[in-house]
Design a protein around this motif. Structure first.
Motif: not given
Length: 464
Positions: A74-78, A82-84, A89-90, A172-176
């Motif tokens: 679910v965190l990944v789908m969020r 959000e377009g992040l 993507d590899p 890495a993407v969220r920074g937390v």
């Protein structure tokens, strides 16, 4: 009329309680908790314990193991919504480092979510579930020198290290940290206050029951470190019932209904010999008793768990036990769903006419019979300008269609999922035919003058 939120009938509740009692006794579990939800609200819970008078309840925490993977997905789908990132993507586009050498950076996020990235099932020794996460401080320690067990994208092969990579991707993407993202983005919005990374009383202790004697040993409860996104969490029957409601209809604060439905859609073929199951994006799919169940199983030393949801009936079931092996929580949860669905089937929504604002005369003119060759179909108008195409007799390809902003409709399910349905008009504006993925649907079967590919025999219909 009975509401789905009213308590279950006494006979149904007794059947559920009996199933849990049998599961605890035959599975030789120190304790066992079962619960049932309808429309996202818990309507029954029950338990059995080996200690008289000390039965756990729906607020007692158990470790849920790989059920954690659903939360990570679910965190990944969020992030995707959000377009992040894009699911195609590899991994190396967002997560870099020497540990992603040897082709790891080329596997896609979707392949990791659906366990088709070709990665091995487990980490290198020692057994990660019974050792502290400090044994594997880096991703290279989780993946090992030979992380691949199969060609990338060719088959479903369940991978715990794959979800470690997804957890690291979230960070890495969220920074937390993964745990912080989990708490702020899922647990708090959904009110899952009893779902935590570490046990919070009251919680069950994990036990190993001797396979040939009625004796037990306590199991260790390790902090899994980097492996946490694959199996760290503790939860309760009540929290998981609430989470089941989210997996059924989504929640705008967390993930839309459309994205949750996407997670429930098969993403990888089942393994050979397992044609009754499959896997979506972080969600297991099984067929039991003629029903499709979605959710996940879970286990860690000392615990087994399962959450199954039947979306069509709006029924979910949770089964939790504190034994390393023995209790068949997946079978029990499926049985709890079956008992309720058969004893107290869901009432259909009452039929109501469309709201006046949705009545479109041009769309009404499209409804009724259409013919693909000599196959007879009916086109029906639904709510929000949706269309439903279904065979009028015999087998055929049924599908729902959602209107597109630029005109036409897009298929939502079945053979025509993702295909475009459009109306083709003559010069005078009248309807000539329907075009569906190049298939021509006409008002009459092979009518002279219609736009039938290959034309129509000039002699017309005839007898023998």
């Amino acid at each position: 009329m009975t509401s789905s939120f009213e308590p279950l009938l006494p006979t149904t509740a007794r059947a559920l309680a009996h199933r849990v009692a049998v599961a605890q006794a035959e599975g030789r579990a120190p304790s066992f908790v079962g619960a049932v939800a309808r429309e996202g609200a818990m309507v029954w819970s029950g338990s059995r314990s080996c200690v008289d008078g000390h039965d756990p309840d729906s607020d007692t925490q158990y470790r849920i193991g790989s059920l954690t993977k659903v939360f990570t997905a679910v965190l990944v789908m969020r992030l995707r919504d959000e377009g992040l990132l894009d699911l195609n993507d590899p991994l190396g586009k967002h997560l870099t480092g020497a540990e992603l050498g040897g082709g790891l950076g080329e596997v896609t996020i979707a392949q990791l979510l659906g366990h088709s990235a070709g990665l091995g099932a487990e980490t290198p020794a020692p057994w990660w579930e019974r050792t502290p996460g400090t044994v594997r401080p880096e991703l290279a320690d989780v993946l090992g020198a030979q992380p691949f067990a199969h060609p990338v994208g060719r088959r479903h092969h369940y991978s715990n290290p794959g979800y470690t990579l997804l957890g690291s991707l979230v960070e890495a993407v969220r920074g937390v940290p993964w745990e912080e993202a989990l708490r702020g983005e899922i647990l708090e919005p959904l009110g899952l206050s009893r779902t935590t990374a570490r046990p919070v009383p009251p919680h069950a202790g994990g036990w190993a029951v001797h396979p040939w004697a009625d004796v037990m040993l306590p199991e260790p409860s390790e902090d899994l470190g980097l492996m946490a996104p694959a199996g760290q969490l503790w939860s309760t029957a009540e929290d998981l019932c609430r989470f089941a409601g989210f997996l059924t209809r989504g929640d705008g604060r967390v993930l839309s209904a459309a994205s949750v439905e996407e997670m429930r859609t098969p993403a990888a073929p089942p393994a050979a010999g397992d044609w009754e199951g499959g896997y979506g994006l972080g969600i297991q799919l099984v067929r039991r008793d003629g029903r499709t169940l979605i959710g996940h199983t879970g286990s860690l030393p000392g615990f087994v768990a399962c959450l199954w949801v039947n979306v069509e009936e709006g029924v979910a079931a949770v089964a939790l036990a504190n034994a390393t092996s023995g209790p068949l929580t997946a079978a029990v949860a499926a049985d709890l769903v079956r008992i309720v669905a058969e004893a107290e089937p869901r009432f259909p929504e009452p039929w109501r006419p469309l709201p006046g604002a949705e009545v479109d005369q041009e769309l009404l003119e499209l409804t009724g019979p259409w013919y693909w060759g000599t196959y007879a179909y009916g086109l029906r108008l639904g709510g929000e300008r949706e269309m439903v195409l279904e065979p009028l007799r015999g087998p055929g390809r049924r599908a729902r269609f959602r209107p597109l902003p630029e005109g036409g409709w897009i298929g939502l399910d079945g053979y025509y999922a993702g295909e475009t349905l459009r109306v083709v008009r003559r010069v005078d504006g009248s309807v000539s035919h329907l075009d569906l993925a190049s298939f021509v649907f006409t008002r009459e079967p092979y009518e002279q003058g219609d736009a039938v590919p290959g034309g129509v025999d000039q002699a017309g219909w005839r007898g023998l």
